[in-house]
Design a protein around this motif. Structure first.
Motif, PDB file in Angstrom:
ATOM      1  N   ALA A  18      -9.444   2.486   2.401  1.00 51.87           N
ATOM      2  CA  ALA A  18      -8.647   3.181   1.391  1.00 51.87           C
ATOM      3  C   ALA A  18      -8.863   4.667   1.628  1.00 51.87           C
ATOM      4  CB  ALA A  18      -9.080   2.798  -0.015  1.00 51.87           C
TER       5      ALA A  18
ATOM      6  N   TYR B 246      -3.152  -1.869  -5.549  1.00 59.87           N
ATOM      7  CA  TYR B 246      -2.997  -0.560  -4.907  1.00 59.87           C
ATOM      8  C   TYR B 246      -2.324   0.409  -5.871  1.00 59.87           C
ATOM      9  CZ  TYR B 246      -4.202  -2.864  -0.538  1.00 59.87           C
ATOM     10  OH  TYR B 246      -4.870  -3.567   0.432  1.00 59.87           O
TER      11      TYR B 246
ATOM     12  N   GLU C   2      -9.565  -6.018  -1.344  1.00 59.23           N
ATOM     13  CA  GLU C   2      -8.736  -4.859  -1.020  1.00 59.23           C
ATOM     14  C   GLU C   2      -8.835  -3.831  -2.144  1.00 59.23           C
ATOM     15  OE1 GLU C   2      -6.462  -8.448   0.766  1.00 59.23           O
ATOM     16  OE2 GLU C   2      -7.700  -8.041  -0.995  1.00 59.23           O
TER      17      GLU C   2
ATOM     18  N   SER D 116      -8.138   0.475  -3.662  1.00 56.83           N
ATOM     19  CA  SER D 116      -7.460   1.773  -3.611  1.00 56.83           C
ATOM     20  C   SER D 116      -8.234   2.731  -4.499  1.00 56.83           C
ATOM     21  CB  SER D 116      -6.005   1.661  -4.071  1.00 56.83           C
ATOM     22  OG  SER D 116      -5.922   1.095  -5.370  1.00 56.83           O
TER      23      SER D 116
ATOM     24  N   TRP E  44       1.549   5.604  -0.334  1.00 56.64           N
ATOM     25  CA  TRP E  44       1.014   6.968  -0.235  1.00 56.64           C
ATOM     26  C   TRP E  44       2.156   7.966  -0.237  1.00 56.64           C
ATOM     27  CZ3 TRP E  44       1.366   3.710   3.954  1.00 56.64           C
ATOM     28  CH2 TRP E  44       1.981   4.194   5.116  1.00 56.64           C
TER      29      TRP E  44
ATOM     30  N   THR F 198      -4.018  -1.381   5.926  1.00 59.75           N
ATOM     31  CA  THR F 198      -4.998  -1.359   4.839  1.00 59.75           C
ATOM     32  C   THR F 198      -5.008  -0.043   4.075  1.00 59.75           C
ATOM     33  OG1 THR F 198      -6.854  -0.578   6.212  1.00 59.75           O
ATOM     34  CG2 THR F 198      -6.474  -2.964   6.123  1.00 59.75           C
ATOM     35  N   ALA F 199      -4.457   1.045   4.634  1.00 60.70           N
ATOM     36  CA  ALA F 199      -4.453   2.336   3.940  1.00 60.70           C
ATOM     37  C   ALA F 199      -3.482   3.274   4.638  1.00 60.70           C
ATOM     38  CB  ALA F 199      -5.855   2.949   3.919  1.00 60.70           C
TER      39      ALA F 199
ATOM     40  N   PHE G 155       0.219   0.344 -10.657  1.00 60.21           N
ATOM     41  CA  PHE G 155      -0.286  -0.143  -9.377  1.00 60.21           C
ATOM     42  C   PHE G 155       0.446  -1.418  -8.983  1.00 60.21           C
ATOM     43  CE2 PHE G 155      -2.860  -2.242 -12.591  1.00 60.21           C
ATOM     44  CZ  PHE G 155      -3.092  -3.520 -12.102  1.00 60.21           C
TER      45      PHE G 155
ATOM     46  N   ILE H 247       0.855  -1.193   0.000  1.00 66.55           N
ATOM     47  CA  ILE H 247       0.000   0.000   0.000  1.00 66.55           C
ATOM     48  C   ILE H 247       0.890   1.242   0.000  1.00 66.55           C
ATOM     49  CG2 ILE H 247      -1.734   1.262   1.329  1.00 66.55           C
ATOM     50  CD1 ILE H 247      -2.214  -1.606   2.688  1.00 66.55           C
TER      51      ILE H 247
END
Length: 418
Positions: free
Chosen positions: A260, A381, A326, A328, A101, A186-187, A395, A99
């Motif tokens: 997400a 993701y 799962e 995103s 970000w 998870t996020a 991804f 995951i």
């Protein structure tokens, strides 16, 4: 019908131990890190003398190719066969998720689930989760991760001086099957330089795609993912417990056990949620960035045109019908749409949906990969370090057979805009 459940508020290190006597040992899942066929998710291999008998490495194979369709594989992100050689550089021979970000200062953080290192070491160097960092914004040739440096919060991983080639665990778990076997991210999202990571405490594994959670919560890091602390105000319990003095919490917490995050173009942050496992529907809530740790200030999408958002989470209505694995979500400038990636455990596919608003309505799914093209792939993701505005969507996804994470690329010119 709405009902109320008596649920215990739990912590990261000590999770609902009072229910241990009534819960059986968890059933095995499908992956095979370190050759642990048939016992991954149970206590047999971890911390026992059998660890060194089960194989010397993950079952990772050369990167599979996908010759047809809108999506191609790019490269392994983790594992011995990746360009990062994470087995020797980070003690990661097998892991999943990835995951990602934007940390708000030029790096992409990537959070991984259950992680295994030296398969002959005690406990196979199992960690419940790990985080790697990268500044790579050209994923078309793979993602490069710099080495971990003890004490350096901008290096490739959080490592200690005693184990400089082993990524440290981020959020711990008791590791007790049937009570709290693991802690899975998870996020993740960054707000004003602070990192926030949503995670779930897994109580037990079931059949493929099914598991039970104790709770979900937000962990906070003020040192770029080096160390994490759970914000108790964000715990969403998901367990019925007979414990005396337990807190009464509405059962609709179960809609947000996996998450997400999306930074909306309207000043809100949107959190998408699904129940534990890969067979539930998707829901959405929103909040102002400053309120991420205050669940009382979250608003839930109701589907009511007159009052589409409500602070009452029991009014939350599904925005995508089950089964949703799962997921995103991100804004995509090339298509001028919000994109949602998710797995469908029913048919083994990965799919993309589009929408003009964060809450939808979301389009019908466009298949990116089906099980005939590439089997055992899950958890798509969107890569946060992707170039902005290009025709390719990058991804990550994981594959059971290899128990490692790969980078993939979808040609958006082949995606219908709906």
């Amino acid at each position: 019908m709405r009902f109320r459940s008596i649920l215990a508020v739990v912590t990261t290190a000590s999770v609902t131990l009072s229910v241990a006597a009534t819960i059986g040992v968890s059933a095995p899942a499908s992956a095979a890190p370190c050759g642990n066929r048939g016992i991954f998710g149970s206590s047999l291999a971890f911390g026992s003398s059998l660890g060194g008998l089960l194989g010397r490495r993950s079952d990772q194979k050369p990167l599979p190719r996908v010759p047809t369709g809108n999506t191609r594989t790019v490269g392994w992100v983790t594992g011995a066969l990746s360009q990062n050689h994470t087995d020797t550089r980070f003690g990661i021979s097998g892991t999943d998720l990835g995951i990602s970000w934007d940390n708000g200062s030029g790096q992409t953080l990537m959070a991984f689930g259950d992680t295994y290192g030296d398969c002959n070491a005690p406990g196979q160097q199992w960690r419940h989760n790990t985080i790697l960092r990268t500044s790579d914004t050209t994923p078309g040739d793979g993602v490069g991760i710099p080495s971990g440096v003890p004490g350096n919060v901008r290096s490739g991983a959080s490592v200690s001086s005693s184990t400089p080639r082993r990524a440290s665990e981020s959020v711990p778990s008791p590791g007790i099957p049937g009570v709290a076997i693991t802690t899975i991210p998870t996020a993740g999202i960054a707000i004003n330089g602070i990192q926030f990571m949503n995670y779930m405490s897994v109580r037990s594994w079931g059949d493929a795609g099914r598991w039970v959670t104790n709770y979900s919560a937000v962990a906070v890091s003020r040192d770029n993912g080096q160390t994490w602390t759970t914000a108790q105000s964000t715990v969403r319990p998901n367990l019925i417990s007979p414990s005396a003095g337990a807190k009464v919490v509405d059962d609709s917490n179960g809609k947000f056990q996996q998450s997400a995050y999306l930074t909306g173009r309207d000043g809100f942050i949107y959190q998408y949620g699904t129940p534990n496992g890969r067979f539930g529907a998707a829901f959405v809530t929103r909040f102002r960035p400053a309120d991420i740790l205050d669940l009382k200030k979250y608003e839930y999408f109701t589907g009511d045109k007159a009052r589409p958002w409500s602070p009452d989470q029991t009014r939350s209505k599904a925005i995508v019908r089950e089964p949703v694995g799962e997921m995103s979500v991100a804004w995509n400038a090339y298509l001028g749409r919000y994109l949602m990636l998710a797995g469908n455990n029913g048919n083994g596919s990965l799919a993309l949906r589009t929408a003009t608003a964060p809450e939808g309505p979301w389009s019908a799914p466009t298949t990116l990969l089906n099980s005939r093209q590439l089997s055992g792939v899950y958890a798509p993701y969107i890569y946060a370090g992707s170039p902005k505005g290009g025709q390719y969507l990058y991804f990550t996804a994981s594959r059971w057979q290899d128990y490692n994470v790969m980078m993939l690329r979808t040609d958006l010119t082949r995606i219908p805009v709906r």
